[in-house]
Design an enzyme around this catalytic site. Structure first.
Site, PDB file in Angstrom:
ATOM      1  N   ARG A   1      11.681  -6.138   5.107  1.00  0.00           N
ATOM      2  CA  ARG A   1      11.476  -4.623   4.956  1.00  0.00           C
ATOM      3  C   ARG A   1      12.632  -3.981   5.460  1.00  0.00           C
ATOM      4  NH1 ARG A   1       5.817  -1.971   5.218  1.00  0.00           N
ATOM      5  NH2 ARG A   1       5.596  -2.523   7.310  1.00  0.00           N
TER       6      ARG A   1
ATOM      7  N   LYS B   1       0.687  -1.377   0.024  1.00  0.00           N
ATOM      8  CA  LYS B   1       0.250  -0.105  -0.200  1.00  0.00           C
ATOM      9  C   LYS B   1       0.941   1.161  -0.094  1.00  0.00           C
ATOM     10  CE  LYS B   1      -2.176  -0.246   3.810  1.00  0.00           C
ATOM     11  NZ  LYS B   1      -1.708  -1.503   4.505  1.00  0.00           N
TER      12      LYS B   1
ATOM     13  N   ARG C   1      -9.441   1.616   9.126  1.00  0.00           N
ATOM     14  CA  ARG C   1      -8.835   0.225   9.301  1.00  0.00           C
ATOM     15  C   ARG C   1      -9.854  -0.620   9.889  1.00  0.00           C
ATOM     16  NH1 ARG C   1      -3.306   0.864   8.714  1.00  0.00           N
ATOM     17  NH2 ARG C   1      -2.015  -0.433   9.879  1.00  0.00           N
TER      18      ARG C   1
ATOM     19  N   ARG D   1      -0.666  -8.103  13.301  1.00  0.00           N
ATOM     20  CA  ARG D   1      -1.003  -7.004  12.448  1.00  0.00           C
ATOM     21  C   ARG D   1      -1.911  -7.927  11.282  1.00  0.00           C
ATOM     22  NH1 ARG D   1       4.429  -4.913  11.071  1.00  0.00           N
ATOM     23  NH2 ARG D   1       3.492  -3.811   9.401  1.00  0.00           N
TER      24      ARG D   1
ATOM     25  N   ARG E   1      11.569  -1.467  10.455  1.00  0.00           N
ATOM     26  CA  ARG E   1      10.466  -0.796  11.350  1.00  0.00           C
ATOM     27  C   ARG E   1      10.261  -1.487  12.657  1.00  0.00           C
ATOM     28  NH1 ARG E   1       5.000   0.541   8.215  1.00  0.00           N
ATOM     29  NH2 ARG E   1       4.178  -0.357  10.034  1.00  0.00           N
TER      30      ARG E   1
HETATM   31  P1  AMP Z   1       1.103   1.089   9.142  1.00  0.00           P
HETATM   32  O1  AMP Z   1       2.217   2.011   9.119  1.00  0.00           O
HETATM   33  O2  AMP Z   1      -0.222   1.436   8.396  1.00  0.00           O
HETATM   34  O3  AMP Z   1       1.340  -0.463   9.081  1.00  0.00           O
HETATM   35  O4  AMP Z   1       0.464   1.362  10.671  1.00  0.00           O
HETATM   36  C1  AMP Z   1       1.228   0.937  11.915  1.00  0.00           C
HETATM   37  C2  AMP Z   1       0.550   0.859  13.211  1.00  0.00           C
HETATM   38  O5  AMP Z   1      -0.157   2.016  13.262  1.00  0.00           O
HETATM   39  C3  AMP Z   1      -0.458  -0.128  13.061  1.00  0.00           C
HETATM   40  O6  AMP Z   1      -0.330  -1.375  13.430  1.00  0.00           O
HETATM   41  C4  AMP Z   1      -1.588   0.198  14.079  1.00  0.00           C
HETATM   42  O7  AMP Z   1      -1.072   0.260  15.405  1.00  0.00           O
HETATM   43  C5  AMP Z   1      -1.512   1.795  13.875  1.00  0.00           C
HETATM   44  N1  AMP Z   1      -2.471   2.377  12.857  1.00  0.00           N
HETATM   45  C6  AMP Z   1      -2.004   2.897  11.549  1.00  0.00           C
HETATM   46  N2  AMP Z   1      -3.315   3.307  11.012  1.00  0.00           N
HETATM   47  C7  AMP Z   1      -4.321   3.031  11.830  1.00  0.00           C
HETATM   48  C8  AMP Z   1      -5.765   3.233  11.880  1.00  0.00           C
HETATM   49  N3  AMP Z   1      -6.339   3.835  10.688  1.00  0.00           N
HETATM   50  N4  AMP Z   1      -6.315   2.923  12.859  1.00  0.00           N
HETATM   51  C9  AMP Z   1      -5.874   2.335  14.027  1.00  0.00           C
HETATM   52  N5  AMP Z   1      -4.548   2.311  14.132  1.00  0.00           N
HETATM   53  C10 AMP Z   1      -3.533   2.413  12.958  1.00  0.00           C
END
Ligand code: AMP
Length: 223
Positions: free
Chosen positions: A127, A13, A88, A171, A160
């Protein structure tokens, strides 16, 4: 153009959102990145988000919605945006729907990036990110020219902190239980396009551009 990119962690994404953002000149609005920035700033909001992020659970809706509301109100988001990692869960999707109805800027479409679970795990486990410019690499599928260093600025690449085995599994589970229903929500509104997210980055990008063609106005295409 106002679009959402949906997909499991590792579906690409973020990478695809960056490419679309530069092609159509609309911002990539990634809640994960915005939350990491909030966390790095040491603010109270960031502290509240930290535990959920460290364990791969969802951050509470009130925090995420506050961040999104503020981001979408900025001038650069007035001609469109690419939402990456938001909504989400169903409640976020409904809040977004209300938010966009209020400003009379309905969503064009949601795109679901689909990939095999084994491919997702490999992408996440391999990654590496550049802390300086944010470029993303993968030790298996997109290694840097010099091992461990960014091609653009030479900075040492880092994984990360939530790309570890336990958090990755969480996740992926959270995606299936909370975010998969979001795709179904848009499907029921005839606003979902499924995209095969396996293969080369450029191939996936081509599929996305083809799917988005009906929504692209002349002024959004990069000269
Ligand atoms: P990402 O970078 O999109 O993989 O997000 C990393 C982490 O941020 C996720 O595992 C969640 O803990 C938090 N997070 C990101 N976007 C959301 C969202 N829309 N709602 C809730 N938690 C989020």
């Amino acid at each position: 153009m106002r679009i959402i990119l949906l997909g499991a962690p590792g579906s690409g994404k973020g990478t695809q959102a960056k490419l679309l953002s530069s092609r159509y000149k609309i911002p990539q609005v990634a809640t994960g990145d915005l939350l990491r920035e909030t966390l790095d700033s040491g603010s109270k909001l960031g502290q509240r988000a930290k535990e959920a992020m460290d364990t791969g659970r969802l951050v509470s809706d009130d925090i995420v919605l506050e961040i999104i509301r503020e981001r979408l109100a900025r001038p650069d988001a007035q001609d469109g945006f690419i939402l990456d990692g938001f909504p989400r869960n169903i409640s976020q999707a409904k809040s977004l729907e209300k938010m966009l109805a209020k400003i009379e800027q309905p969503l064009d479409t949601a795109l679901l990036l689909e990939a095999d679970p084994d491919a997702l795990i490999q992408r996440l486990a391999g990654r590496l990110t550049c802390p300086t410019c944010g470029r993303v690499y993968n030790i298996y599928t997109k290694p840097p020219r010099i091992e461990g260093h960014c091609d653009r600025d030479g900075t040492e690449l880092t994984p990360r902190s939530d790309d570890n085995e336990t958090t990755i599994a969480n996740r992926l589970r959270v995606f299936e239980s909370h975010t998969r229903p979001v795709a179904e929500f848009y499907e029921s509104r005839e606003k979902l396009i499924k995209i095969d997210a396996e293969g080369e980055i450029n191939e996936v990008a081509k599929r996305l551009r083809a799917a988005l063609r009906p929504y692209v106005s002349r002024k959004t295409i990069k000269k």
